[in-house]
Design a protein around this motif. Structure first.
Motif, mmCIF file in Angstrom:
data_model
loop_
_atom_site.group_PDB
_atom_site.id
_atom_site.type_symbol
_atom_site.label_atom_id
_atom_site.label_comp_id
_atom_site.label_asym_id
_atom_site.label_seq_id
_atom_site.Cartn_x
_atom_site.Cartn_y
_atom_site.Cartn_z
ATOM 1 N N LEU A 1 0.837 -1.209 0.000
ATOM 2 C CA LEU A 1 0.000 0.000 0.000
ATOM 3 C C LEU A 1 0.866 1.251 0.000
ATOM 4 O O LEU A 1 0.531 2.253 -0.647
ATOM 5 C CB LEU A 1 -0.941 -0.002 1.208
ATOM 6 C CG LEU A 1 -2.030 -1.088 1.233
ATOM 7 C CD1 LEU A 1 -2.841 -1.006 2.525
ATOM 8 C CD2 LEU A 1 -2.959 -0.973 0.022
ATOM 9 N N LYS A 2 1.985 1.190 0.732
ATOM 10 C CA LYS A 2 2.912 2.321 0.733
ATOM 11 C C LYS A 2 3.483 2.537 -0.668
ATOM 12 O O LYS A 2 3.568 3.667 -1.145
ATOM 13 C CB LYS A 2 4.050 2.071 1.740
ATOM 14 C CG LYS A 2 3.679 2.310 3.196
ATOM 15 C CD LYS A 2 4.684 1.691 4.161
ATOM 16 C CE LYS A 2 6.080 2.216 4.001
ATOM 17 N NZ LYS A 2 6.221 3.624 4.402
ATOM 18 N N HIS B 1 -1.311 -18.704 -7.114
ATOM 19 C CA HIS B 1 -0.420 -19.161 -6.049
ATOM 20 C C HIS B 1 1.020 -18.728 -6.286
ATOM 21 O O HIS B 1 1.810 -18.670 -5.347
ATOM 22 C CB HIS B 1 -0.504 -20.682 -5.927
ATOM 23 C CG HIS B 1 -1.879 -21.167 -5.604
ATOM 24 N ND1 HIS B 1 -2.509 -20.872 -4.420
ATOM 25 C CD2 HIS B 1 -2.774 -21.892 -6.324
ATOM 26 C CE1 HIS B 1 -3.711 -21.406 -4.411
ATOM 27 N NE2 HIS B 1 -3.902 -22.017 -5.562
ATOM 28 N N TYR B 2 1.362 -18.452 -7.522
ATOM 29 C CA TYR B 2 2.668 -17.880 -7.854
ATOM 30 C C TYR B 2 2.455 -16.451 -8.337
ATOM 31 O O TYR B 2 1.334 -16.064 -8.688
ATOM 32 C CB TYR B 2 3.390 -18.726 -8.907
ATOM 33 C CG TYR B 2 4.013 -19.972 -8.311
ATOM 34 C CD1 TYR B 2 5.350 -19.995 -7.936
ATOM 35 C CD2 TYR B 2 3.247 -21.109 -8.098
ATOM 36 C CE1 TYR B 2 5.916 -21.131 -7.369
ATOM 37 C CE2 TYR B 2 3.803 -22.245 -7.522
ATOM 38 C CZ TYR B 2 5.129 -22.251 -7.159
ATOM 39 O OH TYR B 2 5.695 -23.363 -6.580
ATOM 40 N N THR B 3 3.519 -15.677 -8.359
ATOM 41 C CA THR B 3 3.413 -14.254 -8.681
ATOM 42 C C THR B 3 4.309 -13.925 -9.870
ATOM 43 O O THR B 3 5.498 -14.276 -9.877
ATOM 44 C CB THR B 3 3.812 -13.394 -7.468
ATOM 45 O OG1 THR B 3 3.004 -13.774 -6.344
ATOM 46 C CG2 THR B 3 3.596 -11.919 -7.752
ATOM 47 N N PHE B 4 3.707 -13.240 -10.841
ATOM 48 C CA PHE B 4 4.412 -12.900 -12.078
ATOM 49 C C PHE B 4 4.365 -11.397 -12.333
ATOM 50 O O PHE B 4 3.395 -10.718 -11.963
ATOM 51 C CB PHE B 4 3.783 -13.630 -13.265
ATOM 52 C CG PHE B 4 3.817 -15.122 -13.145
ATOM 53 C CD1 PHE B 4 4.903 -15.838 -13.620
ATOM 54 C CD2 PHE B 4 2.768 -15.809 -12.532
ATOM 55 C CE1 PHE B 4 4.949 -17.224 -13.496
ATOM 56 C CE2 PHE B 4 2.802 -17.188 -12.409
ATOM 57 C CZ PHE B 4 3.896 -17.903 -12.885
ATOM 58 N N LYS B 5 5.398 -10.903 -12.972
ATOM 59 C CA LYS B 5 5.394 -9.504 -13.395
ATOM 60 C C LYS B 5 4.232 -9.269 -14.346
ATOM 61 O O LYS B 5 3.818 -10.169 -15.074
ATOM 62 C CB LYS B 5 6.718 -9.162 -14.096
ATOM 63 C CG LYS B 5 7.918 -9.226 -13.167
ATOM 64 C CD LYS B 5 9.215 -8.997 -13.931
ATOM 65 C CE LYS B 5 10.419 -9.117 -13.010
ATOM 66 N NZ LYS B 5 11.698 -8.959 -13.748
ATOM 67 N N LYS B 6 3.720 -8.075 -14.324
ATOM 68 C CA LYS B 6 2.567 -7.718 -15.144
ATOM 69 C C LYS B 6 2.842 -8.018 -16.618
ATOM 70 O O LYS B 6 3.855 -7.600 -17.181
ATOM 71 C CB LYS B 6 2.251 -6.234 -14.953
ATOM 72 C CG LYS B 6 1.044 -5.725 -15.693
ATOM 73 C CD LYS B 6 -0.240 -6.199 -15.080
ATOM 74 C CE LYS B 6 -1.437 -5.564 -15.770
ATOM 75 N NZ LYS B 6 -2.699 -6.176 -15.358
ATOM 76 N N GLY B 7 1.928 -8.767 -17.228
ATOM 77 C CA GLY B 7 2.018 -9.068 -18.656
ATOM 78 C C GLY B 7 2.824 -10.304 -18.998
ATOM 79 O O GLY B 7 2.801 -10.762 -20.148
ATOM 80 N N THR C 1 -1.424 -8.178 -2.447
ATOM 81 C CA THR C 1 -1.929 -6.805 -2.543
ATOM 82 C C THR C 1 -1.636 -6.225 -3.923
ATOM 83 O O THR C 1 -2.500 -5.586 -4.541
ATOM 84 C CB THR C 1 -1.284 -5.920 -1.454
ATOM 85 O OG1 THR C 1 -1.544 -6.507 -0.180
ATOM 86 C CG2 THR C 1 -1.863 -4.505 -1.485
ATOM 87 N N MET C 2 -0.442 -6.449 -4.432
ATOM 88 C CA MET C 2 -0.088 -5.951 -5.757
ATOM 89 C C MET C 2 -0.936 -6.618 -6.841
ATOM 90 O O MET C 2 -1.248 -6.004 -7.865
ATOM 91 C CB MET C 2 1.398 -6.171 -6.026
ATOM 92 C CG MET C 2 2.322 -5.426 -5.062
ATOM 93 S SD MET C 2 2.120 -3.626 -5.065
ATOM 94 C CE MET C 2 3.147 -3.179 -6.455
#
Length: 395
Positions: A23-24, A252-258, A241-242
């Motif tokens: 959020l920051k 469950h995994y996180t990827f850069k946008k696109g 959050t992102m």
């Protein structure tokens, strides 16, 4: 006015510090914070605005601090529950004086009460058998830490908290996600951080816009406090959050946008071609879709949902770190690296767990479609994982 609402959840609360970091970064402001239990503690730290202090608190909280020499080294839930149970039988719950001392040292009362952010917490008055929802303006400065600890007194794991002769227990016994309190305090928009932990959640009485952030991954057991688990929870809080605010992507995994689309664009056509070669008949294809419960979905829907699901399933089976943020090239490189490692191993426990996928992968390399068709309806998900690996490695 926007409110940040923080649920209770014991050790899972470190997740909320990761949310705060995101959020920051997103420069998302809020006028009100309400919290229950660990959410009340984190909320007070957020109200005073010292992120580094919050990190320091979570670095210090662990089972050794809470239980001393009686703390278990085990992470098994049954051993954790036994430790708390033994403590309750012998002492009526854990003595939280050490924890209270850490909170007392970390709360800057001047910064808290002078903050422009309004604050409220929930606890339960056991002596009078009634809920207490109290705002910052009604908390006496000398009783602030007492009320914070009262809200977080997870009875019977913790001993009851006494304030001015009355006994208090965890606010989660009344409302573990105090959106209604935020609305009472003037919120018209809410960001709710729901740790999915035990506790009562009240239905929202009034219509209000609610954006919910909740864990996509398994967090630590809510009674198990340890540094590695706290840091892992924080990473998940940041990543989720992102994702909610559309800056990162994945489940469950996180990827850069696109990057999911980029990966799909490179490999999807080959991936589908290999599947078609393996199945090689409408009848087998139909049965395969029925097993995957995707018969009613359109091709584009299958492409969007199934491809990501298989990417993530494959990563999970090969043990890729769920806390990291991946670009598609790095993601596939690490999958290939892990695959090579497993293929070199002999009869290890880890290889046994992957035996089916590795067997199917070898048959794909051999183009043994006859055997693959026989196994397609027995191991549909494993086959799709093997095809993904084959696609990025061989095709």
């Amino acid at each position: 006015m926007r409110a940040l609402v923080l649920s209770g959840g014991g050790s899972k609360g470190s997740y909320q510090i990761g949310v705060w970091k995101a959020l920051k970064k997103l420069n998302i402001k809020y006028d009100i914070i309400t919290g229950t239990s660990v959410g009340a503690l984190n909320g007070a730290l957020m109200t005073q605005g010292n992120y580094k202090k919050a990190l320091s608190v979570w670095e210090r909280i662990n089972l050794k601090v809470l239980f001393g020499e009686d703390a278990t080294d085990s992470e098994k839930p049954i051993d954790i529950y036994k430790m708390y149970g033994k403590n309750f039988i012998e002492h009526g719950g854990m003595d939280v004086k050490e924890l209270e001392s850490i909170i007392d040292e970390s709360i800057d009362k001047k910064a808290f009460f002078n903050s422009k952010i309004n604050y409220g917490l929930v606890t339960y008055n056991l002596s009078q058998k009634k809920a207490v929802e109290i705002e910052k303006k009604n908390i006496k400065e000398e009783l602030l830490v007492d009320y914070l600890m009262a809200s977080a007194t997870c009875y019977p794991a913790f001993q009851k908290k006494e304030i001015e002769g009355l006994k208090y227990i965890d606010g989660g016994f009344y409302d573990n996600l105090p959106i209604n309190l935020a609305v009472k305090m003037g919120a018209t928009e809410v960001i709710a951080v729901d740790l999915r932990a035990p506790g009562i959640k009240k239905k929202t009485k009034e219509k209000v816009s609610v954006t919910t952030i909740k864990p996509n991954n398994k967090l630590t057991n809510f009674l198990n406090f340890y540094e590695e688990g706290n840091l892992r929870n924080m990473s998940f809080g940041y990543n989720d959050t992102m994702k909610v605010f559309d800056k990162l992507e994945g489940n469950h995994y996180t990827f850069k946008k696109g990057h999911i689309k980029k990966n799909e664009k490179i490999y999807q056509e080959t991936y589908e071609h290999v599947i078609t070669q393996v199945l090689n008949s409408k009848t087998l294809g139909k049965k395969f879709k029925e097993l995957l419960n995707i018969t009613s979905k359109k091709k584009d829907e299958i492409r969007d949902t199934m491809f990501l699901m298989i990417m993530e399933h494959t990563a999970k089976s090969l043990g890729l770190d769920e806390t990291k943020i991946y670009g598609y090239r790095q993601f596939n490189y690490l999958l290939k690296k892990e695959l090579k490692k497993y293929l070199k191993q002999k009869n290890t426990k880890e290889k046994v767990l992957l035996k089916i996928e590795l067997d199917l992968y070898q048959k794909l390399k051999e183009k043994n479609y006859h055997e693959l068709r026989k196994k397609a309806l027995i191991y549909p998900i494993e086959l799709l994982r093997a095809i993904y690996l084959y696609t990025i490695c061989e095709a």
